[in-house]
Design an enzyme around this catalytic site. Structure first.
Site, PDB file in Angstrom:
ATOM      1  CG  MET A 129      -2.103  -1.211   1.266  1.00  0.00           C
ATOM      2  SD  MET A 129      -3.166  -0.698   2.498  1.00  0.00           S
ATOM      3  CE  MET A 129      -2.058  -1.316   3.955  1.00  0.00           C
ATOM      4  CB  CYS A 130      -0.475   4.789  -0.557  1.00  0.00           C
ATOM      5  SG  CYS A 130       0.395   6.329  -0.816  1.00  0.00           S
ATOM      6  N   PRO A 131       2.349   4.580   1.469  1.00  0.00           N
ATOM      7  CG  PRO A 131       4.572   5.475   2.250  1.00  0.00           C
ATOM      8  CD  PRO A 131       2.985   4.210   2.958  1.00  0.00           C
TER       9      PRO A 131
END
Length: 198
Positions: A129-131
């Site tokens: 997942m981000c980041p």
């Protein structure tokens, strides 16, 4: 009086996925609460509460421009903490993520629409997942030779939006972006070292 930030509280703040997404949205110069809310998929009220708590912790600053509050990082050190943490995680989890061509990677499916030519390198960030995908892509691009083609594969929609924007900000060329029938995004990037801000 402003509450003193401790190391424990900093890690608690950074352990929240939505806060991380908001931080990366702010870092990408989407600085109003409205812009950030559109990127992270939260309503404006919730987004503003997150932004305010990050500001109260000292991680973000804000200023008023033409009657609109604009948010920015209080220090580059916060971004560096994220970069160092992700580099550490990637070293521990490196196996099978980065390879020199498609044939060497175990990719179950391929894009519905193919970009002409095979990439020189593949970075498979599915499941992250981000980041993590964005910062890892940035690190890999800084290490690749000028003119090489990098294919980044992600399955997190926010990363699929952020990576092309960040790539172009850094001066590299976005060749194309496509998706397969399993919801995996394929982002093709040509490395450009000239006039690239690292």
């Amino acid at each position: 009086m402003k509450k003193k930030l401790t190391l424990e509280n900093l890690f608690k703040i950074l352990a929240n996925q939505k806060r991380l997404e908001i931080l990366m949205a702010v870092y990408d110069n989407n600085q109003t609460a409205t812009e950030v809310s559109k990127i992270v998929g939260l309503d404006i009220s919730t987004t503003y509460r997150y932004l305010k708590s990050l500001k109260e912790a000292g991680i973000l600053n804000s200023r008023i421009v033409k009657g609109i509050e604009m948010f920015d990082f209080s220090s580059e050190e916060v971004y560096k903490i994220l970069q160092y943490a992700i580099n550490f995680i990637n070293k521990l989890n490196a196996e099978g993520r980065f390879c020199e061509n498609l044939a060497a990677c175990e990719i179950e499916s391929r894009p519905i629409v193919q970009i002409s030519g095979e990439p020189d390198y593949v970075l498979d960030m599915r499941g992250e997942m981000c980041p993590v995908p964005g910062l890892t892509t940035q690190q890999v691009l800084s290490e690749l030779e000028d003119g090489k083609i990098l294919l980044v594969i992600v399955d997190y929609p926010l990363s699929a939006e952020r990576i092309p924007n960040r790539v172009e900000q850094l001066g590299h060329e976005l060749i194309g972006r496509t998706i397969d029938n399993q919801g995996n995004f394929y982002i093709y990037i040509k490395v450009k070292k000239t006039n690239t801000s690292e």
